[in-house]
Design a protein around this motif. Sequence first.
Motif, PDB file in Angstrom:
ATOM      1  N   ARG A 225       0.773  -1.120   0.072  1.00 34.09           N
ATOM      2  CA  ARG A 225      -0.025  -0.070   0.012  1.00 34.09           C
ATOM      3  C   ARG A 225       0.567   1.164  -0.067  1.00 34.09           C
ATOM      4  O   ARG A 225       0.645   2.269  -0.651  1.00 34.09           O
ATOM      5  CB  ARG A 225      -0.939  -0.023   1.153  1.00 34.09           C
ATOM      6  CG  ARG A 225      -1.853  -1.072   1.125  1.00 34.09           C
ATOM      7  CD  ARG A 225      -2.856  -0.933   2.516  1.00 34.09           C
ATOM      8  NE  ARG A 225      -4.111  -2.053   2.229  1.00 34.09           N
ATOM      9  CZ  ARG A 225      -4.064  -3.178   2.849  1.00 34.09           C
ATOM     10  NH1 ARG A 225      -2.859  -3.352   3.671  1.00 34.09           N
ATOM     11  NH2 ARG A 225      -4.812  -4.138   2.803  1.00 34.09           N
ATOM     12  N   ARG A 226       1.884   1.274   0.846  1.00 31.88           N
ATOM     13  CA  ARG A 226       2.751   2.156   0.714  1.00 31.88           C
ATOM     14  C   ARG A 226       3.203   2.673  -0.348  1.00 31.88           C
ATOM     15  O   ARG A 226       3.823   3.842  -0.982  1.00 31.88           O
ATOM     16  CB  ARG A 226       3.980   2.044   1.788  1.00 31.88           C
ATOM     17  CG  ARG A 226       3.386   2.274   3.331  1.00 31.88           C
ATOM     18  CD  ARG A 226       4.367   2.760   4.457  1.00 31.88           C
ATOM     19  NE  ARG A 226       5.058   1.548   4.439  1.00 31.88           N
ATOM     20  CZ  ARG A 226       4.998   0.260   5.281  1.00 31.88           C
ATOM     21  NH1 ARG A 226       4.045   0.351   6.152  1.00 31.88           N
ATOM     22  NH2 ARG A 226       5.952  -0.486   5.338  1.00 31.88           N
ATOM     23  N   GLN A 227       4.134   1.487  -1.396  1.00 34.75           N
ATOM     24  CA  GLN A 227       4.655   1.556  -2.614  1.00 34.75           C
ATOM     25  C   GLN A 227       3.605   2.007  -3.409  1.00 34.75           C
ATOM     26  O   GLN A 227       3.894   2.735  -4.296  1.00 34.75           O
ATOM     27  CB  GLN A 227       5.195   0.292  -2.923  1.00 34.75           C
ATOM     28  CG  GLN A 227       6.457  -0.320  -1.960  1.00 34.75           C
ATOM     29  CD  GLN A 227       7.433   0.605  -2.442  1.00 34.75           C
ATOM     30  OE1 GLN A 227       7.962   0.625  -3.609  1.00 34.75           O
ATOM     31  NE2 GLN A 227       8.227   0.952  -1.438  1.00 34.75           N
ATOM     32  N   MET A 228       2.451   1.706  -3.418  1.00 35.00           N
ATOM     33  CA  MET A 228       1.685   2.246  -4.363  1.00 35.00           C
ATOM     34  C   MET A 228       1.154   3.732  -4.233  1.00 35.00           C
ATOM     35  O   MET A 228       1.138   4.406  -5.242  1.00 35.00           O
ATOM     36  CB  MET A 228       0.184   1.387  -4.110  1.00 35.00           C
ATOM     37  CG  MET A 228      -0.236  -0.134  -4.702  1.00 35.00           C
ATOM     38  SD  MET A 228      -1.512  -0.881  -3.870  1.00 35.00           S
ATOM     39  CE  MET A 228      -2.938  -0.208  -4.644  1.00 35.00           C
ATOM     40  N   VAL A 270      -6.708   3.490   0.014  1.00 33.12           N
ATOM     41  CA  VAL A 270      -6.288   2.181   0.062  1.00 33.12           C
ATOM     42  C   VAL A 270      -5.205   2.118   1.085  1.00 33.12           C
ATOM     43  O   VAL A 270      -5.117   1.085   1.779  1.00 33.12           O
ATOM     44  CB  VAL A 270      -5.522   1.675  -1.229  1.00 33.12           C
ATOM     45  CG1 VAL A 270      -4.724   0.308  -1.082  1.00 33.12           C
ATOM     46  CG2 VAL A 270      -6.561   1.367  -2.506  1.00 33.12           C
ATOM     47  N   LEU A 271      -4.344   3.058   1.640  1.00 32.80           N
ATOM     48  CA  LEU A 271      -3.477   2.763   2.712  1.00 32.80           C
ATOM     49  C   LEU A 271      -4.378   2.548   4.014  1.00 32.80           C
ATOM     50  O   LEU A 271      -3.828   2.257   4.888  1.00 32.80           O
ATOM     51  CB  LEU A 271      -2.755   4.300   2.407  1.00 32.80           C
ATOM     52  CG  LEU A 271      -1.623   4.266   3.407  1.00 32.80           C
ATOM     53  CD1 LEU A 271      -0.480   3.188   3.351  1.00 32.80           C
ATOM     54  CD2 LEU A 271      -0.880   5.691   3.650  1.00 32.80           C
ATOM     55  N   ARG A 272      -5.649   3.557   3.929  1.00 33.22           N
ATOM     56  CA  ARG A 272      -6.360   3.675   5.464  1.00 33.22           C
ATOM     57  C   ARG A 272      -7.200   2.425   5.257  1.00 33.22           C
ATOM     58  O   ARG A 272      -7.383   1.966   6.336  1.00 33.22           O
ATOM     59  CB  ARG A 272      -6.868   5.087   5.462  1.00 33.22           C
ATOM     60  CG  ARG A 272      -5.961   6.251   5.638  1.00 33.22           C
ATOM     61  CD  ARG A 272      -6.832   7.344   5.782  1.00 33.22           C
ATOM     62  NE  ARG A 272      -7.871   7.776   4.915  1.00 33.22           N
ATOM     63  CZ  ARG A 272      -7.553   8.592   4.317  1.00 33.22           C
ATOM     64  NH1 ARG A 272      -6.519   9.041   3.874  1.00 33.22           N
ATOM     65  NH2 ARG A 272      -8.687   8.971   2.964  1.00 33.22           N
ATOM     66  N   ASP A 273      -7.926   2.260   4.031  1.00 29.15           N
ATOM     67  CA  ASP A 273      -8.982   1.218   4.166  1.00 29.15           C
ATOM     68  C   ASP A 273      -8.333   0.013   3.667  1.00 29.15           C
ATOM     69  O   ASP A 273      -8.136  -0.269   2.539  1.00 29.15           O
ATOM     70  CB  ASP A 273     -10.217   1.689   3.106  1.00 29.15           C
ATOM     71  CG  ASP A 273     -11.337   0.759   3.186  1.00 29.15           C
ATOM     72  OD1 ASP A 273     -11.175  -0.240   3.548  1.00 29.15           O
ATOM     73  OD2 ASP A 273     -12.212   1.223   2.682  1.00 29.15           O
ATOM     74  N   HIS A 274      -8.356  -1.109   4.459  1.00 30.42           N
ATOM     75  CA  HIS A 274      -7.558  -2.298   4.128  1.00 30.42           C
ATOM     76  C   HIS A 274      -8.545  -3.445   3.540  1.00 30.42           C
ATOM     77  O   HIS A 274      -8.439  -4.657   3.479  1.00 30.42           O
ATOM     78  CB  HIS A 274      -6.948  -2.728   5.296  1.00 30.42           C
ATOM     79  CG  HIS A 274      -6.126  -2.094   5.775  1.00 30.42           C
ATOM     80  ND1 HIS A 274      -5.036  -2.367   7.171  1.00 30.42           N
ATOM     81  CD2 HIS A 274      -5.272  -0.894   5.353  1.00 30.42           C
ATOM     82  CE1 HIS A 274      -4.354  -1.458   7.219  1.00 30.42           C
ATOM     83  NE2 HIS A 274      -4.416  -0.575   6.278  1.00 30.42           N
ATOM     84  N   SER A 275      -9.870  -2.898   3.234  1.00 27.72           N
ATOM     85  CA  SER A 275     -10.784  -4.010   2.592  1.00 27.72           C
ATOM     86  C   SER A 275     -10.426  -3.984   1.199  1.00 27.72           C
ATOM     87  O   SER A 275      -9.648  -3.454   0.352  1.00 27.72           O
ATOM     88  CB  SER A 275     -12.313  -3.282   2.577  1.00 27.72           C
ATOM     89  OG  SER A 275     -12.265  -2.019   1.729  1.00 27.72           O
ATOM     90  N   ASP A 276     -10.915  -5.184   0.605  1.00 25.51           N
ATOM     91  CA  ASP A 276     -10.751  -5.692  -0.809  1.00 25.51           C
ATOM     92  C   ASP A 276     -11.471  -4.635  -1.622  1.00 25.51           C
ATOM     93  O   ASP A 276     -11.075  -4.398  -2.784  1.00 25.51           O
ATOM     94  CB  ASP A 276     -11.109  -6.999  -1.197  1.00 25.51           C
ATOM     95  CG  ASP A 276     -10.514  -7.798  -0.499  1.00 25.51           C
ATOM     96  OD1 ASP A 276      -9.324  -7.773  -0.129  1.00 25.51           O
ATOM     97  OD2 ASP A 276     -10.815  -9.300  -0.489  1.00 25.51           O
TER      98      ASP A 276
END
Length: 315
Positions: A225-228, A270-276
């Motif tokens: 997520r951080r790389q994204m 995406v970094l904060r929300d870990h849902s699919d």
Amino acid sequence: MEVSRPTLAGTLVDDAAIAGGRLGDYVALLKPRVMSLVVFSGFAGLYVAPGSIHPFLALVAVLCIAVSAGAAGAINMWYDRDIDAAMSRTKGRPIPAGRVLPDEALAFGVTLSLFSVMVMGLAVNWVAAGLLAAASLFYVFVYTMWLKRRTPQNIVIGGAAGAFPPMIGWAAVTGSVSVESVVLFAIIFMWTPPHFWALALYREGDYAKAGVPMLPVVAGKAVTRRQMLAYTVALVPLSLLPSLLGSAGLLYGLVAAVASVCFVLLALRVLRDHSDRAARQMFGYSILYLFVIFTFLIIDRTAGGMAFWPVPVMG
């Protein structure tokens, strides 16, 4: 009497059906959904390039890009048939499902690849043909056969293969490679990691089962997520370069800025929300993003490009 035997998927299929395959299965080998994005970005590169090309030759160039991309996809399916059979997303593809024999898929891909490069060289120019060959070879040998099964950086380095089409289109018109075409290459190159890592986030189990070292599998989802986010932030200034270099105008620049900021905002989500769901939304938007970027390059060029820049009033 026809003899039946087990396929890779464990079902029984007539030898005649396996040997002959179906037209739809051979089309599937070309990965038409992936091809559509490749063809569109290649056409955009051709359309915005300075100079002119006969419409028929332009059509030939775009068709060669499409056929070459599809051929590389077929060879990829031949080589990755064991991985495809293990993943729920890909187990229905023609080879693991037993509808096309592996050797037939390989011959199909190699023949189309050679044909597309030769036609591009003979009909258009050999610079474009050389780039077309380089893209295909890079995808098959560097990404598929070397990187994909060995390193979590497979998508980062291997993404170069999918970034070639606008540069090939540009070379089809100009017969050369320029800074402007390299920028178009760089935009897709930087876009590729967050695009595929978004998919890998919600397909992590599939990749782990198949033994593919995607970043979420090897380094974990938090690192991914951080790389994204890092790649989407780096994409913002890159997306504006066509306007800054003068190959596009203000209209493109404004749209690219808005689209890129939205991409960054989705990466932050995406970094904060870990849902699919968040990862799926970013994956879907990433496809839309690239279509928007290249669509407005075309629109800007059609409307006059630099005419969109404000002209100072002389008193």
